[in-house]
Design a protein around this motif. Structure first.
Motif: not given
Length: 575
Positions: A81-95, A527-534
């Motif tokens: 699959l294409p790499g997955l993408y999470d649209s909503h995180v709070h990186i520093t507070s979680a880490a 245009r850059a990510k989200g699917s596996l295309e040339v």
């Protein structure tokens, strides 16, 4: 395996440049490549060079890109699959949430009281005890604790039982904070008979006198390492991109520094926090200061493939999980949220005229917008503002967003279609909270709770977790495991076994798009990510079973075998 017309087209583009660019750095073959392109084509192999995809197709054609230095990975028939993408995180507070020690896994109020008592036995009298993001809807009792119960657990310590933008505070906490029946603040909830504070504070956390100096035992280096460890955990579950949904200037600086030192293992789209208060001139000054002196902080679209600026995030209302989301009908009275009023509809955090003005000025400066919007009445207010801005400055191609968007209505879905407005939704809330909310609100009101299928019939939605506390993918306060979320959109089954509005379930294809190309689209990155295309970034994952054909209940058990980011293997499971 038959090649699709789309795959053949991609190959023809790739092979035309093979001789000029040289051989591939990496080929992954003998796979079921789920491309997530416009036709949802299936291929056998992928070739990668210089961090981007140069060919997608069958094994024979893709191996034309092989050279003496090409690394070859045999997928052994597994799905890619294409790499997955999470649209909503709070990186520093979680880490950073557990750097001072582990937080309890709460199943019941008794778990919370046991934790508070344990802390009270070791901390000096008068020192605050805090329990963050402990939601009533996830407890066996399905209610807030009372002030008296917190008093019994820790009579000589101030206690803050936090529920996001609401808190329950014991008598000592009220005392040291100077909160009395004379305190003038609309968020201080009072006993209707006596007028005394009940301990429940709705959006009144600034009244609490809690010293929040950083723990001197936790160094900046430890915080930095904690962020890197969290990103590595994301990689192990297949995430290669995340959107930090409310980043401070300090957070942005940290992400940029990690990028500079080549230490990022996730691509980060950064939504900027913003204070919308003030006059128009004051709002303009704040907007113009957002990019910062390094000019990397905005507006939307500034950045590169690693750290990119996303929308400004506002807050329209309170929270669904604490009874402060702004609803069209009153919240039911009762102990769940300690509501005693007949007409309590929740909190509107920003007045409509102010919201419209802030959005308008942000639009003039090139910003995409999103806003925390939990209740259906709050969505009415937000879309009213978006419509008024659109009458002055078209937003139809700007992909303005609604964050959470828990309770759309048919009318609001149509408005989103007309305005090109997207939504950032959290399936984990259906899984964790759906049963309690159904018991509280009833089936009629819950008919429009997270209606994924209807959303996708009207506009683009992306899947996110709102990960903010604890790092374990399933045991986190808001579980961030993407496979659990994808399964939830397919099964619409809660943690307690309730199936909610099954006709709003997604298909497998839709569920995959939710965590790949849809999230890329939400952030103007398709245009850059989200699917596996040339030509796209070589972010892809190899998983242990076929997500398209395995039994639906196995989807939540999917394990990632390999994660590739920019053509480099950054995670491999122990097989």
């Amino acid at each position: 395996m038959m090649r699709s017309a789309r795959a053949l087209l991609l190959l023809s583009v790739g092979c035309a440049s093979a001789s000029a660019g040289g051989p591939a750095d990496l080929i992954v073959h003998h796979a079921k490549v789920i491309t997530v392109d416009a036709r949802f084509s299936i291929a056998e192999a992928v070739a990668i060079r210089d961090g981007r995809i140069v060919a997608v197709g069958d094994d024979e054609e893709v191996f034309k890109w092989a050279g003496p230095g090409t690394r070859v990975i045999d997928a052994d028939g597994h799905a890619i699959l294409p790499g997955l993408y999470d649209s909503h995180v709070h990186i520093t507070s979680a880490a950073w949430s557990e750097l001072a020690g582990p937080l309890p896994q709460l199943v019941s109020l008794q778990d919370a009281f046991d934790y508070i008592r344990k802390k009270a036995a070791t901390l000096p009298e008068g020192q605050w005890i805090e329990l963050p993001f402990a939601f009533a809807t996830r407890l066996k009792e399905a209610r807030f604790p009372t002030k008296a119960e917190l008093d019994a657990a820790a009579p000589r310590h101030p206690v803050r039982y936090n529920m996001g933008p609401a808190d329950l505070v014991n008598s000592k906490g009220l005392e040291v904070s100077g909160i009395t029946r004379e305190t003038k603040h609309p968020g201080v909830v009072r006993d209707p008979a006596t007028g005394e504070p009940t301990g429940l504070l709705r959006g009144a956390d600034k009244l609490l006198k809690i010293p929040h100096d950083d723990d001197p035992k936790i160094t900046p280096g430890q915080k930095r390492d904690a962020v890197k460890k969290l990103l590595a955990l994301y990689n192990a579950e297949g995430l290669t991109s995340v959107a930090d949904r409310d980043a401070s200037p300090e957070d942005l600086d940290l992400f940029l520094d990690l990028e500079k030192k080549d230490e990022l293992t996730c691509r980060i789209n950064v939504a900027r926090e913003f204070d919308p208060s003030g006059t128009r001139d004051e709002v303009i000054r704040k907007l113009e200061a957002l990019p910062g002196t390094h000019k990397r902080g905005g507006p939307t679209g500034v950045g590169d493939e690693w750290v990119r600026i996303g929308p400004i995030k506002l807050y329209t209302d309170g929270g669904m999980l604490l009874g402060t989301a702004y609803m069209r009908e009153p919240w039911p009275k009762g102990p769940t949220y300690q509501n005693t009023a007949d007409d309590w509809r929740g909190q509107l955090k920003i007045q409509p005229t102010q919201l419209e003005m802030v959005c308008e000025e942000a639009a003039r400066r090139g910003w995409q917008m999103t806003s925390h919007t939990a209740g259906e009445a709050a969505m009415d207010v937000l879309l009213d503002a978006y419509e008024k801005v659109d009458q002055k400055l078209s937003i139809k191609d700007k992909r303005w967003c609604i964050t959470h968007a828990n309770f759309p209505s048919p009318r609001n879905l149509e408005r989103c279609r007309t305005l090109g407005v997207c939504a950032d939704v959290q399936p984990a809330w259906l899984y964790k909270d759906g049963t309690s909310l159904l018991n509280l609100l009833g089936p009629e009101r819950m008919r429009w709770f997270q209606p994924y299928k209807s959303w996708m019939e009207h506009t683009t939605i992306g899947g996110g977790s709102d990960h903010m506390v604890k790092t374990d993918s399933v045991r986190a306060t808001n579980p961030w495991n993407p496979w659990l979320a994808i399964w939830t959109t397919l099964a619409r089954r809660t943690e307690r076994g309730t199936v909610l509005v099954p006709e709003e379930a997604l298909t497998r294809e839709q569920a995959i798009r939710l965590y790949t190309i849809n999230n890329a689209y939400l952030h103007h990155e398709e245009r850059a990510k989200g699917s596996l295309e040339v030509g796209k970034l070589a972010d892809l994952i190899l998983i242990d079973r076929d997500i398209m054909t395995c039994p639906v209940d196995e989807v939540r058990a999917i394990r990632v075998l390999t994660t590739i980011l920019g053509g480099k293997v950054i995670y491999e499971s122990a097989r």
